[in-house]
Design an enzyme around this catalytic site. Sequence first.
Site, PDB file in Angstrom:
ATOM      1  N   LYS A 288       0.832  -1.203   0.000  1.00 50.42           N
ATOM      2  CA  LYS A 288       0.000   0.000   0.000  1.00 50.42           C
ATOM      3  C   LYS A 288       0.866   1.253   0.000  1.00 50.42           C
ATOM      4  O   LYS A 288       0.646   2.178  -0.800  1.00 50.42           O
ATOM      5  CB  LYS A 288      -0.934   0.008   1.221  1.00 50.42           C
ATOM      6  CG  LYS A 288      -1.868   1.206   1.263  1.00 50.42           C
ATOM      7  CD  LYS A 288      -2.824   1.115   2.432  1.00 50.42           C
ATOM      8  CE  LYS A 288      -2.155   1.445   3.738  1.00 50.42           C
ATOM      9  NZ  LYS A 288      -3.094   1.560   4.861  1.00 50.42           N
TER      10      LYS A 288
ATOM     11  N   ASP B 267      -6.389   0.641   0.482  1.00 54.52           N
ATOM     12  CA  ASP B 267      -6.626   0.926   1.893  1.00 54.52           C
ATOM     13  C   ASP B 267      -8.028   0.463   2.270  1.00 54.52           C
ATOM     14  O   ASP B 267      -8.734  -0.166   1.474  1.00 54.52           O
ATOM     15  CB  ASP B 267      -6.423   2.414   2.186  1.00 54.52           C
ATOM     16  CG  ASP B 267      -7.448   3.294   1.485  1.00 54.52           C
ATOM     17  OD1 ASP B 267      -8.300   2.767   0.729  1.00 54.52           O
ATOM     18  OD2 ASP B 267      -7.409   4.515   1.695  1.00 54.52           O
TER      19      ASP B 267
END
Length: 208
Positions: free
Chosen positions: A121, A139
Amino acid sequence: MTKKERAGIIIEILEKEYPDTGCSLEFDEPWKLLVSVRLAAQCTDERVNIVVKELYKKYDSPQALAEASPEDIEKIVRPCGLGKSKARDIHKCMNQIVHDFGGKVPDNFDDLMSLAGVGRKSANLIMGDIYGKPAIVTDTHCIRLVNRMGLVDGIKDPTKVERELWKIIPPEKSNDFCHRLVDHGRAVCKAREPECEKCALNFSCKKR
């Protein structure tokens, strides 16, 4: 309608709803985004933006953070939660930046993934927001929304969600698409009390 066609329609709508999207973490140098994204784990971006102001007053470069002790870093970043592990990662990461990458944040995915505290991420966020390359940041907002929208089917694992989205999201749209999911997730498609009546995407929502 295929998932790729559905994604195209959703992208167009989100572009109209949130034309001025972008990362809500504040930064003016690449290394600062790297620090902030580590602090943002299980913490709001708003709190991170406040905490880093004090951090950067005392440590204004990767070199300064690398030379600081993890304990001193922890004293400042503690309000973001998980202070000990975050301070340790930031300290090690900045040492890697200074000693392995000449003080610069690397611009390729594998090198970013080699940094302390950096996962897929975070690496995608750096690739997209710093270097303008295709990036999909999975996310919590992204995972929740793409499941509700029917772009993925009951997948909660971030890496698997990312893999599925690469199949249907145009690379040149990927970074802004993820930012707009965050915008929409905060403003309308909330986790507990989504405001479905004013959602421009409710036509595609499994929850609704």
